[in-house]
Write a protein that holds these residues in place. Structure first.
Motif, mmCIF file in Angstrom:
data_model
loop_
_atom_site.group_PDB
_atom_site.id
_atom_site.type_symbol
_atom_site.label_atom_id
_atom_site.label_comp_id
_atom_site.label_asym_id
_atom_site.label_seq_id
_atom_site.Cartn_x
_atom_site.Cartn_y
_atom_site.Cartn_z
ATOM 1 N N LEU A 110 -10.787 -6.789 11.760
ATOM 2 C CA LEU A 110 -12.179 -5.904 11.811
ATOM 3 C C LEU A 110 -11.519 -5.748 10.310
ATOM 4 O O LEU A 110 -13.057 -6.365 9.479
ATOM 5 C CB LEU A 110 -12.451 -4.699 12.390
ATOM 6 N N PHE A 111 -10.760 -4.892 10.105
ATOM 7 C CA PHE A 111 -10.598 -4.579 8.434
ATOM 8 C C PHE A 111 -10.906 -5.880 7.626
ATOM 9 O O PHE A 111 -11.310 -5.646 6.601
ATOM 10 C CB PHE A 111 -8.981 -3.866 8.078
ATOM 11 N N ASN A 112 -9.971 -6.849 7.586
ATOM 12 C CA ASN A 112 -10.436 -8.039 7.016
ATOM 13 C C ASN A 112 -11.038 -8.853 7.051
ATOM 14 O O ASN A 112 -12.319 -9.074 5.823
ATOM 15 C CB ASN A 112 -8.956 -9.254 7.093
ATOM 16 N N LYS A 113 -12.335 -8.566 8.107
ATOM 17 C CA LYS A 113 -13.639 -8.949 8.102
ATOM 18 C C LYS A 113 -14.237 -8.592 7.121
ATOM 19 O O LYS A 113 -15.415 -8.736 6.887
ATOM 20 C CB LYS A 113 -14.175 -8.547 9.398
ATOM 21 N N HIS A 114 -14.092 -7.185 6.841
ATOM 22 C CA HIS A 114 -15.206 -6.408 5.925
ATOM 23 C C HIS A 114 -14.181 -5.856 4.889
ATOM 24 O O HIS A 114 -15.650 -4.921 4.475
ATOM 25 C CB HIS A 114 -15.388 -4.534 7.484
ATOM 26 N N PHE A 115 -13.293 -5.535 4.890
ATOM 27 C CA PHE A 115 -13.223 -5.442 3.958
ATOM 28 C C PHE A 115 -12.435 -6.707 2.401
ATOM 29 O O PHE A 115 -11.507 -6.085 1.740
ATOM 30 C CB PHE A 115 -12.010 -3.669 3.512
ATOM 31 N N SER A 116 -12.074 -7.669 3.450
ATOM 32 C CA SER A 116 -11.077 -8.912 2.108
ATOM 33 C C SER A 116 -11.651 -9.407 1.353
ATOM 34 O O SER A 116 -13.453 -9.192 1.326
ATOM 35 C CB SER A 116 -11.415 -10.473 3.119
ATOM 36 N N CYS A 117 -11.293 -9.365 -0.247
ATOM 37 C CA CYS A 117 -11.731 -8.827 -0.934
ATOM 38 C C CYS A 117 -12.058 -10.690 -1.085
ATOM 39 O O CYS A 117 -14.083 -10.406 -1.953
ATOM 40 C CB CYS A 117 -11.113 -9.406 -2.353
ATOM 41 N N ASP A 118 -12.289 -11.791 -0.540
ATOM 42 C CA ASP A 118 -12.976 -12.614 -0.601
ATOM 43 C C ASP A 118 -14.791 -12.692 0.162
ATOM 44 O O ASP A 118 -15.274 -13.130 -0.024
ATOM 45 C CB ASP A 118 -12.209 -14.325 0.698
ATOM 46 N N ILE A 119 -14.175 -11.979 1.373
ATOM 47 C CA ILE A 119 -15.749 -11.551 2.074
ATOM 48 C C ILE A 119 -16.903 -10.814 1.275
ATOM 49 O O ILE A 119 -17.954 -10.604 0.683
ATOM 50 C CB ILE A 119 -15.404 -11.020 3.249
ATOM 51 N N ILE A 120 -16.667 -9.826 0.474
ATOM 52 C CA ILE A 120 -17.063 -8.521 -0.613
ATOM 53 C C ILE A 120 -17.422 -9.490 -1.207
ATOM 54 O O ILE A 120 -18.753 -9.513 -1.771
ATOM 55 C CB ILE A 120 -16.412 -7.619 -0.870
ATOM 56 N N ASN A 121 -16.915 -10.413 -2.160
ATOM 57 C CA ASN A 121 -16.942 -11.637 -3.139
ATOM 58 C C ASN A 121 -18.228 -11.772 -3.218
ATOM 59 O O ASN A 121 -18.924 -12.390 -4.366
ATOM 60 C CB ASN A 121 -15.769 -11.704 -3.684
ATOM 61 N N LYS A 122 -18.625 -12.369 -1.717
ATOM 62 C CA LYS A 122 -19.369 -13.348 -1.910
ATOM 63 C C LYS A 122 -20.837 -12.429 -1.144
ATOM 64 O O LYS A 122 -21.574 -13.345 -0.904
ATOM 65 C CB LYS A 122 -19.185 -14.388 -0.104
#
Length: 123
Positions: A110-122
């Motif tokens: 869940l952390f990676n889903k919501h706070f991953s730089c890849d996700i944030i930058n998209k």
């Protein structure tokens, strides 16, 4: 206002299991794990750099809230005292560790889903 930097962002979850008072958590679990490894409460609390009185206090509070005895101790004697986990204590600790590990894996996803730089930058 500055934009938040999501790189190297971390999280922490502290799991407490309880009826009324939040007395069984990582500290009591660690003492119990060390008792299981060393066979003595004194080595366990020393390894955690904790006083004897504090170790006893948190164990007794957890036992009272949970309604089970977690640790058996034998004091003194020629070979010194020893401590063991009760059957109920062993079972409870094993369940706590399993639950914590599973929850940590889910939290990591869940952390990676919501706070991953890849996700944030998209976004």
């Amino acid at each position: 206002m500055n934009k938040i930097n999501y790189e190297n962002l971390n999280y922490d979850i502290k799991i407490k299991i309880y009826h009324d008072q939040k007395d069984f958590g990582p500290g009591v679990a660690k003492i119990m794990e060390l008792i299981r490894e060393t066979g003595t409460l004194s080595e366990a609390y020393r390894a955690m750099e904790m006083s004897s009185s504090k170790a006893w206090k948190i164990i007794k509070k957890a036992e009272k809230d949970l309604g089970i005895k977690l640790i058996d101790t034998v004091t003194g004697g020629a070979g010194g005292g020893k401590s063991t986990l009760t059957k109920e204590g062993e079972d409870f600790l094993d369940r706590y560790i399993s639950f914590s590990n599973e929850l940590e894996n889910i939290a990591k996803e869940l952390f990676n889903k919501h706070f991953s730089c890849d996700i944030i930058n998209k976004r």
